[in-house]
Design an enzyme around this catalytic site. Structure first.
Site, PDB file in Angstrom:
ATOM      1  N   HIS A   1     -12.052  11.576   1.168  1.00  0.00           N
ATOM      2  CA  HIS A   1     -12.139  10.166   1.531  1.00  0.00           C
ATOM      3  C   HIS A   1     -12.164   9.924   3.028  1.00  0.00           C
ATOM      4  CE1 HIS A   1     -11.662   5.901   1.262  1.00  0.00           C
ATOM      5  NE2 HIS A   1     -10.464   5.899   1.772  1.00  0.00           N
TER       6      HIS A   1
ATOM      7  N   ARG B   1      -0.667   9.310   0.295  1.00  0.00           N
ATOM      8  CA  ARG B   1      -1.842   9.801  -0.427  1.00  0.00           C
ATOM      9  C   ARG B   1      -1.831  11.302  -0.660  1.00  0.00           C
ATOM     10  NH1 ARG B   1      -6.582   5.977   2.269  1.00  0.00           N
ATOM     11  NH2 ARG B   1      -5.887   4.097   1.201  1.00  0.00           N
TER      12      ARG B   1
ATOM     13  N   GLU C   1      -6.605   1.707  -3.280  1.00  0.00           N
ATOM     14  CA  GLU C   1      -5.170   1.883  -3.437  1.00  0.00           C
ATOM     15  C   GLU C   1      -4.501   0.550  -3.780  1.00  0.00           C
ATOM     16  OE1 GLU C   1      -3.345   4.888  -1.003  1.00  0.00           O
ATOM     17  OE2 GLU C   1      -2.024   3.377  -0.170  1.00  0.00           O
TER      18      GLU C   1
ATOM     19  N   GLN D   1      -8.321  13.970   4.311  1.00  0.00           N
ATOM     20  CA  GLN D   1      -7.606  13.247   3.261  1.00  0.00           C
ATOM     21  C   GLN D   1      -8.387  13.195   1.949  1.00  0.00           C
ATOM     22  OE1 GLN D   1      -6.763   8.729   3.425  1.00  0.00           O
ATOM     23  NE2 GLN D   1      -4.795   9.742   3.580  1.00  0.00           N
TER      24      GLN D   1
ATOM     25  N   SER E   1      -6.686   2.774   8.458  1.00  0.00           N
ATOM     26  CA  SER E   1      -7.956   3.144   9.060  1.00  0.00           C
ATOM     27  C   SER E   1      -8.637   1.920   9.663  1.00  0.00           C
ATOM     28  CB  SER E   1      -8.853   3.788   8.013  1.00  0.00           C
ATOM     29  OG  SER E   1     -10.142   3.938   8.534  1.00  0.00           O
TER      30      SER E   1
ATOM     31  N   ASP F   1     -22.094  12.445  12.644  1.00  0.00           N
ATOM     32  CA  ASP F   1     -22.960  12.408  13.828  1.00  0.00           C
ATOM     33  C   ASP F   1     -22.163  12.330  15.130  1.00  0.00           C
ATOM     34  OD1 ASP F   1     -24.422  11.925  11.567  1.00  0.00           O
ATOM     35  OD2 ASP F   1     -25.537  10.210  12.357  1.00  0.00           O
TER      36      ASP F   1
ATOM     37  N   ARG G   1      -3.134   9.942   6.746  1.00  0.00           N
ATOM     38  CA  ARG G   1      -3.245   8.518   7.026  1.00  0.00           C
ATOM     39  C   ARG G   1      -2.702   7.674   5.872  1.00  0.00           C
ATOM     40  NH1 ARG G   1      -6.827   4.580   5.733  1.00  0.00           N
ATOM     41  NH2 ARG G   1      -8.316   5.958   4.718  1.00  0.00           N
TER      42      ARG G   1
ATOM     43  N   LEU H   1     -14.841   5.269  -4.866  1.00  0.00           N
ATOM     44  CA  LEU H   1     -13.448   4.932  -4.581  1.00  0.00           C
ATOM     45  C   LEU H   1     -12.917   3.793  -5.445  1.00  0.00           C
ATOM     46  CD1 LEU H   1     -11.040   5.326  -2.558  1.00  0.00           C
ATOM     47  CD2 LEU H   1     -12.032   3.447  -1.263  1.00  0.00           C
TER      48      LEU H   1
ATOM     49  N   PHE I   1       0.861  -1.185   0.000  1.00  0.00           N
ATOM     50  CA  PHE I   1       0.000   0.000   0.000  1.00  0.00           C
ATOM     51  C   PHE I   1       0.895   1.231   0.000  1.00  0.00           C
ATOM     52  CE2 PHE I   1      -4.673  -0.078   0.691  1.00  0.00           C
ATOM     53  CZ  PHE I   1      -4.892  -1.408   0.400  1.00  0.00           C
TER      54      PHE I   1
ATOM     55  N   GLU J   1     -12.852   6.298  12.815  1.00  0.00           N
ATOM     56  CA  GLU J   1     -12.713   7.595  12.139  1.00  0.00           C
ATOM     57  C   GLU J   1     -13.323   8.736  12.958  1.00  0.00           C
ATOM     58  OE1 GLU J   1     -13.885   7.504   8.031  1.00  0.00           O
ATOM     59  OE2 GLU J   1     -13.443   9.639   7.728  1.00  0.00           O
TER      60      GLU J   1
ATOM     61  N   HIS K   1      -8.335  11.145  -1.364  1.00  0.00           N
ATOM     62  CA  HIS K   1      -7.791   9.889  -1.902  1.00  0.00           C
ATOM     63  C   HIS K   1      -7.412  10.123  -3.360  1.00  0.00           C
ATOM     64  CE1 HIS K   1      -7.485   5.713  -3.149  1.00  0.00           C
ATOM     65  NE2 HIS K   1      -7.562   5.352  -1.878  1.00  0.00           N
TER      66      HIS K   1
END
Lengths: 482, 377
Positions: A261, A194, A163, A148, A301, A129, A296, A160, A32, A285, A150
């Site tokens: 993202h 990223r 990656e 971020q 994540s 929320d 990140r 998305l 990654f 998150e 992406h």
């Protein structure tokens, strides 16, 4: 987080996640971005989905011990006289009934605030929320300016593209067919972190080397990866390409661009997931333990969510064992019920929730994105303040109790506005460039003045700015280069 | 940009009124999704239209609906394609959207998944019961086995297959395609310790794996190519061939009888089917008391079938006659398929339909279930 990661992955493997294997039958690993070696266990390109479903299997396995309240929506968190969190008020979407839940501890596990942006890779339910609920209770938010983008989201609709595609060997090309990452990150190329890749793409687009009708895209070319491997390991994006962009990614490049993202910031927690408010925990998150810094890395994540979810649960259980169930003030329930009744009874004629939400999202995506300036950020802040006024009397059509998604929309909009305001306030405050936060008017990193977190707490007229120290352990901060 | 007419099935449980259809026009590019059309209605004219949705990318599984009568995901169905489909089936290009079937409707397009879908999932012991001792590191398992069950892991629990399951329509107690596909995910998982118990349970349950009638509706409905019916067939085969389970429902013997009849006659021999199912493949089988009992109790159905000319008495009793060269071809198929059987389960002919046709131009990955179709043809 990293030292506990292998144990956590093995735990997931033992409870059933179908991690892909190498020829020896052991866990296979994938590359990654930003990492110097392959280190990510995976399930085709549905790792998150597979983990989610296996965890849900575990909930079903423990159905007798764990009560689930699905499709309930929390409208407010509660504190007792000592200022400890003691429960929540929630609304059953199925019939509109509201309940007060007394709790020794509350753990927020409700994700980020991506829908404050348009477009975003996040689902329609990701509306900040938890961040807003904790903020309203008085918990500080930190690193909210770190949003971020992406590098690979579909130009068409912001969905998305994992990656993992670049991890498997896909390359990025501009309109001239150049593999432009050679100029920006000669060592890591497409697998730089990223923020670096997103800025490189955005620069190519701004300088006129983008692809597509308005030059607003970049080509992601997956064809260097053998077709069999694509079908086996990148199955989901084969589907996404086919269904949402009309492209066969095994044969031709697909048009992507940077897109919102993830938010690195969130409710401030310690390494046990505890917020400064006793009894209130957050993980994933929604929280900011600050393990991701300003940017990140891919796959972290899921790891953050798993590690700190477990730790928060363990810590909360320990705390719960030493206390009695708190008493909760019934008055709060009556207030919340009245607030909902007021929304349902409000006169028609205001601006539609969907319009306000769209303007918010487009504003954030224009001014609070990959590149930021004081002027743009101030514009965004002014817009948010106006939208907040408009949201007060926003129009709704549904006056019923069963699955009233209009009422839900009103509540979510106010959460998103809180989050957006915090993001912009943080971005205005941080007069330097660091991680995902890049100010064209302050393009350099400035450790002398800004090696610190910005902490925001709810005040009378918007977020109050404060600071928090950065915990530096093994690695001293140094200039990033790829 | 073009205009599209959506005809949406509305239901408000609080109004006391029956469900009704409502037409709305939306304007979108034709490669946008039906979900975007619905969201446009909600955003611009009627926020009270209820639908569950989130990811817009066919991953979260919440926007399962029926479009022009076919179950699927609203986010994955192009609005232009839905309009053409509507024209093709004589509905004049008006796109009909209604809630999934086989489940009670809560409001508009929102159905009660808990009442049906999740209850059935819970029925199949839907979690891994790992082999003991649990290894210190990961379980060492064949690479292919994880790829194989990833097909069922791809299920997003949208309920599209449940919606149109014909067996479930006839027998609401049928465990059904989604839950049985989930069951395969554990039966096919070499880490699971309860393979035999799971298979025994699903075989002996009269509403288990032998309650499926191979209608292919679920295969067609699934937006993630999970191929639920294929998974049910694999459960049957593993139960009978590998685990030697002979169920009290007579499912295994019935399937075996069907298979040998086709091998011997090329077509179904109705009069022989029940005797062979109950009495085995020998000529004497038909005198088995259970066969006689079943034959007697089936008489009304047989009489009906004859009266409706589904079978002629002559053909039913004597069997169908195929030209010898056709019969030879049928036998050749059997020899081919049986010849490819291997003692290793993972190399079984019908397994891993997931990745096929790689690196062959013009040969897309075949739709899941293709090989099953071949076998049941």
């Amino acid at each position: 987080m990293c030292s506990e990661a292998p144990e956590e992955v093995l735990h997931l493997e033992h409870i059933g996640v179908t991690f892909h294997r190498n020829d020896a039958g052991e866990l296979d690993l994938r590359a990654f971005g930003g990492a110097s070696m392959k280190r990510t266990a995976y399930v085709a390109d549905i790792t998150g989905q597979a983990i989610l479903h296996v965890l849900y299997e575990q909930l079903m396995a423990h159905a007798e011990q764990v009560e689930r309240y699905e499709e309930w929506f929390v409208t407010r968190l509660l504190t007792d006289e000592q200022g400890h969190c003691c429960g929540a008020i929630a609304r059953d979407l199925r019939d509109g009934r509201m309940e007060i839940f007394a709790a020794k501890n509350v753990i927020l596990a409700c994700g980020g605030a991506g829908q404050a942006y348009h477009p975003t890779t996040n689902g329609l339910i990701v509306t900040g929320d938890g961040i807003a609920l904790a903020y309203r209770l008085g918990a500080p938010l930190i690193d909210m300016e770190m949003v971020q983008y992406h590098p690979t989201t579909l130009v068409e609709n912001g969905l998305l593209i994992t990656e993992g595609a670049r991890g498997e060997g896909a390359v990025l090309l501009n309109a001239k067919g150049e593999r432009f990452m050679e100029r920006y990150a000669p060592n890591k190329l497409e697998l730089a972190s990223r923020d670096v890749v997103s800025r490189a793409e955005q620069t190519e687009i701004l300088e006129g080397r983008g692809v597509g009708p308005e030059g607003a895209g970049i080509y992601l070319d997956i064809t260097p990866v053998p077709r069999r491997r694509i079908l086996e390991a990148l199955r989901e994006i084969v589907n996404i390409g086919r269904d949402f962009a009309g492209v066969d990614i095994t044969r031709e490049p697909i048009m992507i661009r940077p897109g919102q993202h993830y938010i690195m910031g969130g409710v401030k927690t310690d390494v046990h997931g505890a917020t400064p408010i006793p009894g209130l925990y957050a993980a994933g998150e929604v929280a900011c333990v600050s393990v991701h810094g300003g940017n990140r890395l891919g796959a972290n994540s899921l790891l953050d969510t798993l590690i700190f979810g477990r730790r928060a649960g363990a810590h909360a259980a320990q705390r719960a064992a030493q206390m009695a169930l708190p008493k909760v003030p019934r008055s709060a329930l009556l207030e919340e019920e009245a607030a909902i009744r007021e929304i349902i009874a409000r006169p028609s004629g205001g601006r539609r929730v969907s319009e306000i939400k769209l303007e918010l999202g487009e504003t954030m995506n224009e001014h609070v994105a990959v590149y930021r300036t004081e002027e743009g950020l101030q514009k965004a802040l002014a817009t948010i303040k106006r939208l907040r006024e408009e949201a007060q009397g926003a129009h709704i059509d549904d006056r019923g109790s069963v699955f009233n998604q209009d009422v839900l929309g009103v509540l979510e909009l106010s959460f998103m506005l809180d989050c957006a305001e915090a993001i912009v306030t943080g971005a205005i405050e941080r007069k330097e460039s660091r991680g995902a936060h890049f100010r064209t008017d302050f393009p350099e990193r400035n450790d002398e003045e800004w090696l610190k977190h910005i902490a925001l707490t709810a005040g009378e007229d918007g977020p109050q700015v404060g600071y928090a120290d950065v915990t530096i352990t093994q690695w001293q901060p140094e200039v990033r280069s790829y | 940009m073009a205009d599209f007419t959506l005809r949406v099935r509305r239901y408000d449980p609080e109004s006391g009124e029956a469900p009704y259809w409502e037409e709305r026009t939306v304007s979108l590019e034709e490669h946008r999704s039906v979900l975007e059309g619905i969201l446009q209605i909600k955003a611009r004219s009627d926020g009270s239209l209820g639908i569950r949705c989130s990811c817009r990318a066919a991953i979260c599984g919440s926007c399962g609906v029926r479009i022009n009568g076919e179950p699927g995901l609203a986010c994955k169905t192009h609005i232009g394609a839905a309009q053409r489909h509507s024209q093709a089936i004589g509905k004049g290009g008006v796109i009909e959207v209604e809630p999934l079937g086989n489940m009670p409707v809560i409001k508009d397009l929102i159905v009660d998944m808990d009442a049906v879908h999740w209850k059935k999932i819970q029925r199949v012991t839907p979690y891994l019961i790992g082999r003991q001792p649990v290894p210190e590191r990961e379980y060492i398992v064949p690479r292919e086995s994880m790829l194989d069950i990833t097909q069922t892991m791809a299920c997003i629990q949208c309920g599209a297959c449940v919606s149109d399951c014909l067996s479930m329509e006839a027998d609401p107690g049928f465990i059904g395609p989604a839950a049985l596909a989930k069951a395969y995910r554990f039966v096919g998982d070499p880490r699971d310790d309860r393979r035999h118990e799971r298979l025994l349970d699903l075989s002996e349950d009269p509403q288990g794996i032998f309650d499926c009638t191979h209608c292919f509706k679920c295969v067609q409905a699934c937006p993630k190519e999970v191929n639920p019916m294929g998974q049910i067939m694999r459960l049957r085969r593993i139960a009978s061939s590998d685990e030697q389970i002979v169920d009290a429902n007579n499912g295994v013997r019935h399937e075996a009888a069907l298979s040998t009849l086709i091998r011997d006659y090329g077509l179904l021999h109705e009069a022989e089917l029940l005797p062979r199912s109950y009495g085995g493949n020998s000529w004497f089988g038909k005198f088995h008391p259970a066969a006689a009992r079943e034959l007697l109790s089936s008489l009304p159905a047989i009489v009906k079938a004859v009266l409706r000319r589904k079978v002629s008495p002559r053909q039913a009793l004597l069997g169908h006659k195929l030209p010898p060269e056709d019969l030879k071809a049928v036998k050749a198929i059997y020899e081919h398929v049986e010849g490819r059987r291997s003692p290793h389960r993972s190399e079984r002919y019908e397994l891993n339909l997931f990745i096929v046709g790689e690196d062959e131009d013009g040969n897309e990955s075949a739709p899941a279930g293709a090989a099953d179709k071949e076998q049941s043809a």
